[in-house]
Motif scaffolding. Sequence first.
Motif, PDB file in Angstrom:
ATOM      1  N   TRP A 148      -0.902  -1.212  -6.453  1.00 35.89           N
ATOM      2  CA  TRP A 148       0.299  -0.473  -6.064  1.00 35.89           C
ATOM      3  C   TRP A 148       1.527  -1.378  -6.034  1.00 35.89           C
ATOM      4  N   PHE A 158      -5.218   1.810  -9.774  1.00 33.75           N
ATOM      5  CA  PHE A 158      -5.044   1.548  -8.349  1.00 33.75           C
ATOM      6  C   PHE A 158      -6.392   1.609  -7.650  1.00 33.75           C
ATOM      7  N   ARG A 159      -6.477   0.836  -6.598  1.00 33.95           N
ATOM      8  CA  ARG A 159      -7.622   1.016  -5.708  1.00 33.95           C
ATOM      9  C   ARG A 159      -7.232   2.053  -4.671  1.00 33.95           C
ATOM     10  N   TYR A 160      -8.118   2.981  -4.509  1.00 28.63           N
ATOM     11  CA  TYR A 160      -7.862   4.054  -3.565  1.00 28.63           C
ATOM     12  C   TYR A 160      -8.928   3.998  -2.484  1.00 28.63           C
ATOM     13  N   GLN A 206     -11.688   3.341  -7.858  1.00 26.52           N
ATOM     14  CA  GLN A 206     -10.522   3.072  -8.676  1.00 26.52           C
ATOM     15  C   GLN A 206      -9.994   4.369  -9.256  1.00 26.52           C
ATOM     16  N   LEU A 265      -3.399   3.880  -1.344  1.00 30.99           N
ATOM     17  CA  LEU A 265      -3.519   3.172  -2.606  1.00 30.99           C
ATOM     18  C   LEU A 265      -3.178   1.717  -2.305  1.00 30.99           C
ATOM     19  N   THR A 266      -4.088   0.813  -2.634  1.00 30.57           N
ATOM     20  CA  THR A 266      -3.830  -0.582  -2.293  1.00 30.57           C
ATOM     21  C   THR A 266      -3.640  -1.423  -3.554  1.00 30.57           C
ATOM     22  N   PHE A 299      -7.647  13.877  -4.467  1.00 38.26           N
ATOM     23  CA  PHE A 299      -8.173  12.565  -4.796  1.00 38.26           C
ATOM     24  C   PHE A 299      -9.688  12.520  -4.603  1.00 38.26           C
ATOM     25  N   TYR A 352      -5.352   7.573   4.139  1.00 40.04           N
ATOM     26  CA  TYR A 352      -5.756   7.335   2.771  1.00 40.04           C
ATOM     27  C   TYR A 352      -4.666   6.532   2.076  1.00 40.04           C
ATOM     28  N   ARG A 384       0.831  -1.194   0.000  1.00 37.88           N
ATOM     29  CA  ARG A 384       0.000   0.000   0.000  1.00 37.88           C
ATOM     30  C   ARG A 384       0.871   1.252   0.000  1.00 37.88           C
TER      31      ARG A 384
END
Lengths: 212, 212
Positions: free
Chosen positions: B70, B53-55, B40, B66-67, B28, B64, B16
């Motif tokens: 990443w 990225f999943r945010y 996303q 990004l997973t 964001f 917060y 992450r």
Amino acid sequence: MFVKELTPSDVGKLNRLVIPKKHATQYFPQVVAETADEVQVEFVDREDRPWTFRYCYWKSSQSYVLTKGWNKFVKEKRLRAKDTVAFYRCEESDGHRRTYCLIDIIRHNGGDDRSCGSSRSTSGVIGLGLGFKRKMEKGDEEDHRSGGFSRDKNGVMGVALDLSLGRATEKKDDIGGVVTGSTVPRKSSETQDKNKGLKLFGVWIADENDRR
Amino acid sequence: MFVKELTPSDVGKLNRLVIPKKHATQYFPQVVAETADEVQVEFVDREDRPWTFRYCYWKSSQSYVLTKGWNKFVKEKRLRAKDTVAFYRCEESDGHRRTYCLIDIIRHNGGDDRSCGSSRSTSGVIGLGLGFKRKMEKGDEEDHRSGGFSRDKNGVMGVALDLSLGRATEKKDDIGGVVTGSTVPRKSSETQDKNKGLKLFGVWIADENDRR
DNA sequence: CATCACACCTGTTAG
DNA sequence: TCTAACAGGTGTGAT
């Protein structure tokens, strides 16, 4: 319910207390990755301070643990390895059968047991719960509904007195049973002197680590 | 938009990237446990490769992050701690006001700054964005609708040129603003040499870690 | 059964 | 000083 002598891991950085399976299954709510992942157990300590722990089963290690909240308890109570925690379940004696749960600590002597000096053999620390004072006057912060515990035991207990006996370092670490408050089957002090290093809460806990 | 110097955790096994709250809330999409848990964000890198990225917002740590996606970015770009990621938002200058988002990396010198040797004090790495080449010829894979980003900034930008300035290791890590492509307010090179270790994209990134 | 990916959790620390 | 942010962790489920 039971006591447990704390291991170095129990008070270390793992932030968890391993509940022996025997006691977990007997006294604690059922948690085996079911009923969601949120099992909170609630206790009050001898000073009536509320303590909330997350209780869960780690199938990776196949162990029952108290996680969230445990570390704060360790820190604030300044627990160390060899100290003992005691879990009690108590019921109001006013007919409402409301149950609340108590957590208490029994501090271990820092190496030798000069302070209690009855016999030799410091093994077999006996904790005698006494003097839990459950205050009921104030709004009783949000109704501890027995903390989610099962009630298969028939311990009925007075509001102001908790008397129980537990042995920490042997197999028989179950606390013998919670007794009614007003009718005390055994005298609270002086009668249990079986030369086994008996310690009374409220007496020896005032050691150098306890600021109060 | 902003840059962030990567921490060991950002490139480690946690998979992450923590987005500093200040920048997350400013640039964001809004995600605070609402609109489901699936936000996303889409970027393209300097080579026009798409990165998704999943945010999401972790309320447990109030951060917060990004997973998903990443880790792949870290792996493929071979990022390490002290490297810097830069997030840009760019707009087409053809009147359609279509926005797309760029992600770029600024590699950190492996210990000393031999390769750029202006002055001492390697602190204060300055990243000067330059030379993003957004290809528009091919079908423009599935219409990046600005990646879901807000548009409170007024950065208007040319298709082929992105010029921006950011300081990584100081408080002011916002990239100063995206400027129009054809009118370059500052010369791209040689003018910003204030002896602060200025580095140009496309120049010093071709270090021993960059295979291209 | 490993590794990955994700959503929790906490101690540290900077403001 | 105290709070919030975040760097560094965890267990769990998916793969």
